[in-house]
Design a protein around this motif. Structure first.
Motif, PDB file in Angstrom:
ATOM      1  N   UNK A 454      34.442  -7.114 -27.511  1.00  5.78           N
ATOM      2  CA  UNK A 454      35.217  -7.044 -28.735  1.00  5.78           C
ATOM      3  C   UNK A 454      34.399  -7.240 -29.992  1.00  5.78           C
ATOM      4  N   UNK A 455      33.222  -7.840 -29.912  1.00  5.32           N
ATOM      5  CA  UNK A 455      32.443  -8.078 -31.124  1.00  5.32           C
ATOM      6  C   UNK A 455      31.012  -8.438 -30.760  1.00  5.32           C
ATOM      7  N   UNK A 456      30.211  -8.570 -31.789  1.00  3.27           N
ATOM      8  CA  UNK A 456      28.811  -8.964 -31.641  1.00  3.27           C
ATOM      9  C   UNK A 456      28.030  -8.039 -30.718  1.00  3.27           C
ATOM     10  N   UNK A 462      30.880  -1.834 -35.225  1.00  2.72           N
ATOM     11  CA  UNK A 462      31.566  -2.855 -36.008  1.00  2.72           C
ATOM     12  C   UNK A 462      32.273  -3.837 -35.083  1.00  2.72           C
ATOM     13  N   UNK A 463      32.279  -5.097 -35.479  1.00  2.00           N
ATOM     14  CA  UNK A 463      32.922  -6.112 -34.646  1.00  2.00           C
ATOM     15  C   UNK A 463      34.434  -6.003 -34.681  1.00  2.00           C
ATOM     16  N   UNK A 464      34.993  -5.280 -35.657  1.00  2.53           N
ATOM     17  CA  UNK A 464      36.451  -5.184 -35.736  1.00  2.53           C
ATOM     18  C   UNK A 464      36.992  -4.006 -34.938  1.00  2.53           C
ATOM     19  N   UNK A 465      36.159  -3.349 -34.157  1.00  2.00           N
ATOM     20  CA  UNK A 465      36.606  -2.269 -33.285  1.00  2.00           C
ATOM     21  C   UNK A 465      36.304  -2.661 -31.852  1.00  2.00           C
ATOM     22  N   UNK A 466      37.328  -2.743 -31.018  1.00  2.00           N
ATOM     23  CA  UNK A 466      37.115  -3.139 -29.627  1.00  2.00           C
ATOM     24  C   UNK A 466      36.414  -2.029 -28.864  1.00  2.00           C
ATOM     25  N   UNK A 467      35.371  -2.390 -28.135  1.00  2.00           N
ATOM     26  CA  UNK A 467      34.556  -1.418 -27.421  1.00  2.00           C
ATOM     27  C   UNK A 467      34.625  -1.701 -25.929  1.00  2.00           C
ATOM     28  N   UNK A 468      34.860  -0.685 -25.136  1.00  2.00           N
ATOM     29  CA  UNK A 468      34.763  -0.806 -23.695  1.00  2.00           C
ATOM     30  C   UNK A 468      33.552  -0.030 -23.228  1.00  2.00           C
TER      31      UNK A 468
END
Length: 938
Positions: A454-456, A462-468
Motif C-alpha cells: 500500500x505504500x513506501x 505514489x504511496x496513496x495508490x494501492x499496488x498489488x
C-alpha cells in the motif's frame, strides 16, 4: 419541496436582484491534530489590529480547549515564547490574545452561544490601542468588549511566525473549516465589521496587510490577496471543494433601483424579459436549468467603470457565483426575498455604447469534473469501485462472477521485474484472478505469487495508490469436481470434456465403495488437455470427506492419477488428512474428518504428456467377521489444479513471455469497494443511491449533509422503515479510466430510479415517484389560478409495455450480462394492440444488480422494472398552463406534486380529482409570471 418566501397576494410588484461575487466556494479543512498553514515571519508587531475569518467548527464546547484560527507568535528562538497577536476559540468562547512590553501576554475570551458547531460563522477580534479595548464580533454583531490597560508596544523578539489553524509550535489545533482570513493593522469600527463581514474587501484597502481566502481548491500553496502577497504553505490540511457555502457579495444589480439590507441594487439591467427554465425528466433521471444572458448599461462602482471591474480589475469575476432573487413588494431584507437561480459568470461582451452582456450559466458542482483522479507516478489510475464483492480463497474456482470480482489494471513493468496491478483496497486475504476465456472462469493467482503493498514502494509509485505485485511466474489455481464416476474399472470415455465449464462443475459427487472384495477401483473422468497445452508446470491438491456407517473393518484408500492413458502409467499417493489410511474399529470411524484448507495431497507431474484423463480411486478392504458389508462414501471430492506460466526470460521463452504479459490487460479482484465518505463509516457501499451520494461528496465537493428527499428515497431504495434491506437496488460498479462525472451521475440516477438536481437555492435535491398510496399534493391548482390551459397525453410510442432488461455485467466482457429478463404488462399491451415486436425497450443495466421480475410489482419502488413500468408503461396525462395566481405559482418547483380542481375541461372524459396526482416536470419563471408542465404520476 415547495419554495419558501413566496408572495401572499396574487397580484404584486416584483423585482429581480442579481448578486455578484469575486470569490470561489472552496476552503481548507483542519482535523484538529496536525494541520496548519505556515507563512513564516511576514507580518508586524501591531499595537492595534483586527483579525477576522469565516470558520465552521467541528468541536466547540466547554471542554474543547484552545483552537487557534490565526496568530503571530515568537519562533521559539527567544526565551519568552509569547504570542504577538492571536484569534482563537477557547472552550466555548471567542478569544483575543496580545503580547506587550517585554513579552507578557494578555488574553480575553468572550463566551458566546452565537457560534454553533457545523455551521459557518464570521468571527472577528480587535485590539484598539487608543482606548485599550478588545472587541469581539460574530456574524457582524458585537458580542463583547474588554478593557486592558496595556499601552506598551508589543515586543519579545524581533521575528514571529504566522500560522493559520495552529500556533507557532503546531499546537492548539483548529478542528473544522476556515476561509477568508483577514489581518488589518488597525482597529476596524463596528460599522465596518457589520458591513464587510459578508461583502467583498478590495485587495488595495487601506490597512489590509493580509487576506488569505483559502479558496485555491488544490495544491499546497495559498495566495495572499492583499498587496503584500505573502503566500503560505499547507501542511496536512485538506481542501474542501465547494465547502464554503456562505456568500461574499461584491456588487449588486437589479431590474429597478432598490435598497436591500442597506445595499444599493443598481437598476441598470436592460433586458427585463429573462426567462428561467427548470425541467426534470423522470423517464431518464436527468434535470436541466436554462442559462441567463444579462444586458446592462455601464455604471460607476467604487469610482471605476463596471466593465473595467469585471475583467481587468483587482478581483476576478469570471467563473464566480451569481445569485438571483425575486423581491416582492419592495422587501428590504434579502433573507425574506426568494432565491430563484444560482449560476456562474462565464462570458463577457462590450459594445461601442458601453452595453455589457454577461452570460450566466447555471452552476452545477459536477461541471468539468472527471474521475477517477488518484494517479500513480506510473500513470495508472486508482479504480473507483462500489459493491460488496465476496472475497475468494486462492484455490476457489470463481463461478458466481457477479459476486466475486471486478477488473483492475495490470501493467507489465518489464520481463526481469515484477508485474503489478492497482487495487482499490489492498488486503492480505484478497487474491487477484486471471480470466480464462475458454472456460469463462476466473482463476485466482497462487497466494505465494502475489503481494499486496500500500505504500513506501521502492519502484517509484505514489504511496496513496494501492499496488498489488504479481511475480514473473503467474501461477493460477482453480478447483474442479469430477463429472462422472464409472461403475467399475472397465468404463471408458470417448469424448473430451472441459471440466471448467459450469455444466461439468458438479459439487458434492458421492463415490460409494460397497463390496466384500479385497480391492475395488472406480474411475473418475477428467480432461485437462485444453489447459495443459499452455502451461509450464502443474500440480494437484486433493480435498475431500470420508463418511462410513457403523461397520467394522479396515480400509486403505489410494489415489492413482493416470496421465498417459496407458495401463500402470500413473502416480500413486496416500491422500492427506481424512483420506490417509482410514481405519474403522468396533464400528467407530477414526481419522475421517474433512481435510483443512492447509492440508492437501500434492502430486506433481511433467507436461511432456498432455493426455491426463483419469483419476482412479481404489480401496483395499479387510473385513472382520462373516457376512459383513463395508460401505465407504467419499463426498465433496475436489481436485485443486495449478497452472504455472512464467514471464521470465529463461529457457528461451523471451518472446513468448513478452507476448503473454502484453496480452493481459486486467486482472480481477474480489474485495469490497469504497466506503461512505459522507459519514466516515467503514461499511462498503452496496446500494446505488449511496454510491451517488458518495460521488457527489468525493468528487463534486458537495457537502456531507443529506440532500433534500434523501430520507424518502433511502426508505424506497436502501432500507425501508422496518429496517429491511431493499436488495433489488444494489450496485456493483467499477471505473478504471477517467470519465465525466456528470455522465455517471446520470446513469446512476436512471438505473436506481430517481432524479437529482441542484435547486435555485444551491442545495442538492433528490426526486422519485412514490406509489399512489403514498402520494400527497403540495398544492391544489384550481382552474381559477390558471390560464392558457392545455391537456395532452404522452404518445402511443412512449408507452413501453415490454422491456428486455439485461443486468449483472460480466467483469471481463463488456455488453455481456449474466441476467436477461423479459418483463411486460400484458393487459396494457392488449389494450393498445401492441404486436409482438412493438413498444419493446432493450435496457442494459451496468450498475444495478437487483432481481428483475417478469411482471410489475404493486409497489412501484420494489425494483427497476416496476418503477419505470409505472412511469412509461401506459399513456399519461400532461397538463401545461400559466399560473396567474403568484401566491401559488411562486411556490412551485420541479418535483412538486399537485392536484387540479375546477378545471374548465376534463381529462378526455376522465375527471380531475383530489386523488389524481401530477408532478411538476417543468417551470418557466419570468417577471411576474410562472408557467408549468405537470405529468400524471398516480
Amino acid at each position: 419541496m415547495a419554495l419558501t418566501n413566496y408572495p401572499t397576494r396574487p397580484n404584486l410588484n416584483e423585482n429581480w436582484l442579481f448578486n455578484f461575487t469575486a470569490d470561489n466556494t472552496h476552503c481548507l479543512e483542519f482535523d484538529g491534530a496536525d494541520d496548519y498553514v505556515a507563512f513564516g515571519d511576514v507580518l508586524g508587531l501591531y499595537r492595534s489590529f483586527t483579525l477576522e475569518a469565516w470558520i465552521k467548527t467541528d468541536d466547540y464546547d466547554g471542554s474543547s480547549g484552545t483552537q487557534v484560527i490565526v496568530e503571530r507568535g515568537n519562533d521559539g528562538s527567544t526565551t519568552a515564547k509569547n504570542t504577538n497577536w492571536q484569534m482563537a476559540l477557547r472552550h466555548n468562547g471567542l478569544r483575543c490574545k496580545y503580547q506587550y512590553d517585554t513579552g507578557t501576554n494578555v488574553s480575553n475570551t468572550v463566551t458566546t452561544s452565537a457560534i454553533t458547531v457545523n455551521n459557518w460563522h464570521h468571527v472577528a477580534v480587535m485590539r484598539d490601542n487608543d482606548d485599550q479595548e478588545m472587541r469581539f464580533y460574530v456574524d457582524g454583531v458585537q458580542i463583547g468588549t474588554s478593557t486592558v490597560n496595556t499601552s506598551n508596544d508589543p515586543s519579545g523578539g524581533g521575528s514571529g511566525i504566522v500560522n493559520i489553524g495552529a500556533n507557532f509550535e503546531q499546537e492548539a489545533d483548529f478542528d473544522g473549516e476556515i476561509a477568508h482570513v483577514r489581518v488589518w493593522n488597525y482597529a476596524r469600527s463596528a460599522t465596518q465589521i457589520a458591513y464587510n463581514y459578508n461583502r467583498l474587501v478590495d485587495s488595495t484597502s487601506l490597512g489590509l496587510v493580509a487576506y488569505w481566502k483559502l479558496n485555491e481548491g488544490h495544491g499546497t500553496s495559498v495566495a495572499d490577496f492583499s498587496t503584500n502577497s505573502n503566500s503560505g504553505t499547507v501542511t496536512n490540511a485538506t481542501w474542501s471543494l465547494n465547502g464554503f457555502d456562505e456568500y461574499i457579495s461584491a456588487f449588486n444589480l437589479s431590474f429597478k433601483n432598490t435598497i436591500v439590507d442597506s445595499i444599493t441594487y443598481h437598476g441598470n439591467i436592460l433586458n427585463k424579459n429573462i426567462v428561467i427554465r427548470d425541467s426534470i425528466d423522470i423517464t431518464r433521471g436527468t434535470s436541466s436549468t436554462s442559462n441567463i444572458s444579462l444586458s446592462c448599461a455601464n455604471i460607476s462602482l467604487y469610482d471605476t467603470d463596471l466593465y473595467k471591474l469585471l475583467f481587468n480589475g483587482t478581483n476576478n469575476y469570471l467563473n464566480k457565483q451569481v445569485q438571483v432573487f425575486a423581491q416582492y413588494e419592495y422587501e428590504n431584507t434579502l433573507s425574506n426575498c426568494q432565491r430563484i437561480f444560482t449560476g456562474k459568470l462565464v462570458d463577457l461582451k462590450l459594445d461601442q455604447n458601453q452595453v455589457i452582456t454577461m452570460q450566466i450559466n447555471s452552476h452545477r458542482p459536477w461541471d468539468k469534473v472527471e474521475f477517477p483522479q488518484t494517479l500513480s507516478t506510473n500513470d495508472i489510475y486508482q479504480p473507483v469501485v462500489y459493491g460488496d464483492f465476496d472475497p475468494h480463497a486462492h484455490k476457489g474456482l470463481v463461478r458466481d462472477h457477479l459476486n466475486a470480482v471486478f477488473p483492475v489494471p495490470f501493467k507489465r513493468k518489464g520481463i526481469t521485474t515484477d508485474h503489478l496491478i492497482i487495487a482499490p483496497l489492498a488486503s492480505s486475504n484478497i487474491y487477484p484472478h486471471y480470466y480464462d476465456a475458454a472456460a469463462d472462469a476466473f482463476l485466482p493467482i497462487h497466494s505465494s505469487y502475489y503481494t499486496a503493498a500500500t505504500k513506501n514502494l521502492d519502484d517509484g509509485f505514489d504511496s496513496n495508490v494501492n499496488i498489488g505485485l504479481v511475480n514473473r511466474i503467474l501461477r493460477r489455481q482453480f478447483r474442479i469436481n469430477p463429472i462422472a464416476i464409472s461403475s467399475d474399472d472397465t468404463t471408458t470415455f470417448d469424448n473430451a470434456k472441459n471440466l471448467l465449464m459450469d455444466s461439468y462443475s458438479s459439487a458434492g459427487i458421492t463415490h460409494v465403495f460397497t463390496d466384500t472384495q479385497a480391492s475395488q477401483v472406480k474411475n473418475i473422468y477428467m480432461n485437462f488437455a485444453a489447459e495443459l497445452s499452455k502451461i509450464n508446470d502443474s500440480d494437484f491438491d486433493i480435498l475431500g470427506t470420508v463418511i462410513t456407517p457403523s461397520q467394522g473393518g479396515n480400509v486403505a484408500l489410494t489415489l492413482r492419477i493416470n496421465y498417459s492413458g496407458s495401463s500402470g502409467d500413473y502416480f500413486i499417493g496416500n491422500v492427506a488428512g481424512g483420506f490417509d489410511n482410514v481405519s474403522l474399529t468396533n464400528g467407530s470411524l477414526s481419522n475421517s474428518q474433512a481435510v483443512a484448507d492447509t492440508s492437501y495431497a500434492t502430486l506433481g507431474f511433467s507436461t511432456s504428456n498432455n493426455n491426463l484423463n483419469t483419476v482412479n480411486l481404489s480401496t483395499t478392504i479387510s473385513s472382520s467377521g462373516t457376512n459383513r458389508t463395508l460401505q465407504i462414501i467419499i463426498t465433496d471430492f475436489v481436485i485443486y489444479f495449478d497452472i504455472e506460466e512464467s514471464f521470465d526470460d529463461s529457457a528461451g521463452r523471451t518472446s513468448t513471455s513478452i507476448n503473454n504479459a502484453s496480452n493481459i490487460k486486467h486482472l480481477y479482484l474480489g474485495t469490497n469497494g469504497l466506503t461512505e465518505s459522507y459519514t466516515g463509516g467503514n461499511t462498503p457501499i452496496a446500494w446505488g443511491i449511496e454510491a451517488f451520494r458518495d460521488l457527489m461528496v468525493r468528487y463534486a465537493g458537495n457537502n456531507k449533509t443529506a440532500p433534500t428527499g434523501w430520507t424518502s428515497l433511502y426508505y424506497d431504495r436502501r432500507t425501508n422503515a422496518s429496517g429491511t434491506d431493499q436488495n433489488n437496488w444494489k450496485i456493483r460498479y467499477w471505473q478504471l479510466e477517467p470519465v465525466k462525472l456528470k455522465d455517471k451521475l446520470d446513469q446512476l440516477a436512471y438505473e436506481f430510479g430517481f432524479v437529482y438536481k441542484f435547486a435555485a437555492d444551491g442545495t442538492l435535491k433528490l426526486i422519485h415517484v412514490l406509489q399512489s398510496s403514498e402520494l400527497s399534493a403540495t398544492l391544489d391548482l384550481s382552474g381559477y389560478d390558471l390560464a392558457n390551459i392545455n391537456i395532452s397525453t404522452t404518445g402511443i410510442n412512449e408507452a413501453i409495455t415490454k422491456m428486455t432488461i439485461n443486468n449483472k455485467l460480466h467483469p471481463a466482457i463488456s455488453n455481456r450480462y449474466y441476467s436477461s429478463v423479459s418483463a411486460s404488462n400484458t393487459s396494457v399491451r392488449t389494450k393498445y394492440n401492441h404486436g409482438d415486436k412493438q413498444n419493446i425497450a432493450n435496457i442494459n443495466l451496468d450498475m444495478n444488480v437487483g432481481t428483475i421480475p417478469t411482471t410489475p410489482n404493486a409497489d412501484c419502488n420494489a425494483d427497476f422494472y416496476s418503477y419505470y413500468e409505472n412511469i412509461i408503461g401506459d399513456i399519461k396525462i400532461i397538463v401545461s398552463c400559466d399560473i396567474v395566481n403568484m401566491t401559488k405559482g411562486a411556490q412551485l418547483e420541479t418535483g412538486d406534486i399537485v392536484t387540479f380542481s375546477s378545471m374548465p375541461v376534463e381529462m378526455f372524459g376522465d375527471d380531475f380529482a383530489a386523488n389524481r396526482y401530477f408532478m411538476i416536470i417543468e417551470t418557466k419563471r419570468s417577471l411576474g409570471k410562472v408557467s408549468v408542465i405537470a405529468r400524471e404520476v398516480g
